[in-house]
Design an enzyme around this catalytic site. Sequence first.
Site, PDB file in Angstrom:
ATOM      1  N   GLU A   1      16.687  20.759  29.153  1.00  0.00           N
ATOM      2  CA  GLU A   1      17.753  21.669  29.550  1.00  0.00           C
ATOM      3  C   GLU A   1      17.653  22.864  28.611  1.00  0.00           C
ATOM      4  OE1 GLU A   1      21.998  23.329  29.841  1.00  0.00           O
ATOM      5  OE2 GLU A   1      21.181  22.344  28.082  1.00  0.00           O
TER       6      GLU A   1
ATOM      7  N   ASP B   1      19.809  17.916  26.237  1.00  0.00           N
ATOM      8  CA  ASP B   1      20.766  19.019  26.254  1.00  0.00           C
ATOM      9  C   ASP B   1      20.431  20.058  25.186  1.00  0.00           C
ATOM     10  OD1 ASP B   1      23.469  19.988  27.220  1.00  0.00           O
ATOM     11  OD2 ASP B   1      23.897  19.804  25.081  1.00  0.00           O
TER      12      ASP B   1
HETATM   13  C1  OTU Z   1      24.841  22.534  27.620  1.00  0.00           C
HETATM   14  O1  OTU Z   1      24.947  23.855  28.040  1.00  0.00           O
HETATM   15  C2  OTU Z   1      25.741  21.703  28.539  1.00  0.00           C
HETATM   16  O2  OTU Z   1      25.239  21.724  29.841  1.00  0.00           O
HETATM   17  C3  OTU Z   1      27.145  22.222  28.447  1.00  0.00           C
HETATM   18  O3  OTU Z   1      28.002  21.614  29.365  1.00  0.00           O
HETATM   19  C4  OTU Z   1      27.614  22.039  27.037  1.00  0.00           C
HETATM   20  O4  OTU Z   1      28.842  22.684  26.870  1.00  0.00           O
HETATM   21  C5  OTU Z   1      26.637  22.603  26.008  1.00  0.00           C
HETATM   22  O5  OTU Z   1      25.276  22.328  26.289  1.00  0.00           O
HETATM   23  C6  OTU Z   1      26.913  22.013  24.653  1.00  0.00           C
HETATM   24  O6  OTU Z   1      26.561  20.650  24.635  1.00  0.00           O
HETATM   25  O7  OTU Z   1      23.452  25.388  25.798  1.00  0.00           O
HETATM   26  O8  OTU Z   1      20.899  25.027  26.736  1.00  0.00           O
HETATM   27  O9  OTU Z   1      26.562  28.744  28.915  1.00  0.00           O
HETATM   28  O10 OTU Z   1      24.988  26.840  30.054  1.00  0.00           O
HETATM   29  O11 OTU Z   1      26.263  25.820  26.886  1.00  0.00           O
HETATM   30  C7  OTU Z   1      21.895  25.561  27.476  1.00  0.00           C
HETATM   31  C8  OTU Z   1      27.072  27.461  29.010  1.00  0.00           C
HETATM   32  C9  OTU Z   1      23.246  25.295  26.960  1.00  0.00           C
HETATM   33  C10 OTU Z   1      25.958  26.440  29.139  1.00  0.00           C
HETATM   34  C11 OTU Z   1      25.290  26.188  27.814  1.00  0.00           C
HETATM   35  C12 OTU Z   1      24.285  25.065  27.957  1.00  0.00           C
END
Ligand code: OTU
Length: 627
Positions: free
Chosen positions: A319, A277
């Site tokens: 991600e 993430d």
């Molecule tokens: C990721 O998200 C997760 O998929 C989100 O659900 C979480 O809120 C976030 O991390 C924090 O853990 O940072 O690298 O614009 O696309 O927050 C991409 C909203 C991220 C998400 C963004 C994303």
Amino acid sequence: MSIRSPLARLLAPLPTHLRDDAARRYARQEAVLLDRLGSLYGQRPDFLPWLGDLMESVGRLYAARAPELRRQDAQREARPDWFASQSMLGYSAYVQRFGANLQGVAARIAHLRELGVTYLHLLPFLRARAGESDGGFAVASFEEVDPALGSNADLLALTAQLRAAGISLCSDLILNHVADDHAWALDAKAGDPLLRDFFHTYPDRVQPDRYEQTVGQVFPQAAPGNFTFVPELQRWVWTTFYPYQWDLNYANPAVFAAMAGAMLGLANKGIEVFRLDSTAFLWKREGTDCMNQPEAHSLLQALRAIAAIVAPGVLLKAEAIVPTPKLPAYFGSDAAPECHIAYHSSLMAAGWGALAEESTDLLQQVIAATPPLPPAASWLSYVRCHDDIGWNVLLNEAGADGPARLARIARFFAGTPGSGSYARGAAFQSSSADKAHGSNGMAASLAGLESATTVQEQEYALRRLLLLHGLALSFGALPVLYMGDELGMTNDYSYTQRADRAMDSRWLQRPAFDDSLLAWRHDGVSASGRLYLGLRQLIDARGRLPALAAAAPRSVLPADTPAVLALLRGDAFLNLSNFSGASQRFTLPAGEWRNSLDGSVLAGTVGLQPWHMLWLEREQEQKREPA
Ligand code: OTU
């Protein structure tokens, strides 16, 4: 006293029968491991003893790895591109929404198998922060399943059942931050200086203000700013996301060691894929946006090397929601591979953009900017996920009036009744009307199924959904379906009634799985039944077409109109998609083309109805017998 080599420390905890394999794998990873960790932490006087300790704990986790997982590792080591074939299909769901708890998820395996799923991403299921937790993305323990979702024993049982069903379990590994009630944060608040060093903290606003000049905002409305004052510490803590998500300080080698241990501990519970993430945010550098820094890549390459020693059957997935040109770096290089899989979020966003604009311009640019994959790697394609569709990843492609153009697209998907748009969604966190941030909503609602009142409107909405899924399934990627999209589930507005969710419209696309729609999946007449059948046909066709494997070549053929995308895979498969509400024509390359779904044979100029998609395979020329 001589310091024993890292290899000796790795082997020390291992029984003799595991040592040869461990030594062989270590030898392959040693150069990257020493170089990357050396570049990050080598200037510290305690670097070598630290590395030795790290290797010893890695060795202990290796010793603890179950024989059946080690067998799977060996098979995959022999076939490193096992996950990049055209029969690999993903599915993503919240545990609570999909099956109430982990046991309930196990009860859904039959549904996943019927769809052809081989990979299941369950959104965060580890013990989450008490109270608000960003849907579990504020983790309080990397060692424990959230009691609301089950036990560690349930997780072990689920991974075993999924493995038996040919489904790899993917778990988030939230590397960037922990919850403010994780033991590390609690100890820091209690005054432990070693744990305070796990975080980025500042005595006053001087440095935070300097950083804020160049760092962006992920949640500008719900969580403005990147720093939070913590009274117990009397200091400001770096919090990129919500104030209760404390960013980890990877300049501290203890943080790297702790997270590598957390990853291997989960791998030993049977997790086969880690969704890393927020990978882009791991390293901070003043004067930059603190994303995609070279050190973040070094950290990921070192993590990959450690995974390759202990669990080479395990995959890392980036991600990184970043512009197309920043994506390839997350695969690393031949000499230093990084992630096996990377989300292609600009492809996803451009697909929706094409629907809003009735033009494939953005899509064509994103495809042109997408380089070929390195060996044993795959993009991840998707139509929707639990997050917003972030528009800013398209700024490179959107041209001079990019922000205004993307804001128009976002307004289209906000689609308030009366605006002329078929979409029913919500704008996410936009800071002004002429700038776009993100859009929320279930795919079916964004594509017009929720607003449809006539048979034709419903038909068009279903075509749009198949169009986007058809792109994800034929692009050359691991396609991941989002729970409920296979049945056309629509928005869940109930979040507005909950104080802890109302400010975050991503909850719009996090409904509970609807068993009544599931019951209609084979009826062939309901919207859910037709969508399900259409998707199943595409999934089946994909499975028998090696041209659709991740690494098979991809090109785009010119069309007379920007409304049409002609995506060629190899030289014998063509996805012809009309992204507009007008009928279009397209002249096929020479030869005869067979429709992958109904078997009919086409040649010359073909017509494409509104939002129509054709999957075509070039007919083999009949070999003439010599007379
Ligand atoms: C990721 O998200 C997760 O998929 C989100 O659900 C979480 O809120 C976030 O991390 C924090 O853990 O940072 O690298 O614009 O696309 O927050 C991409 C909203 C991220 C998400 C963004 C994303």
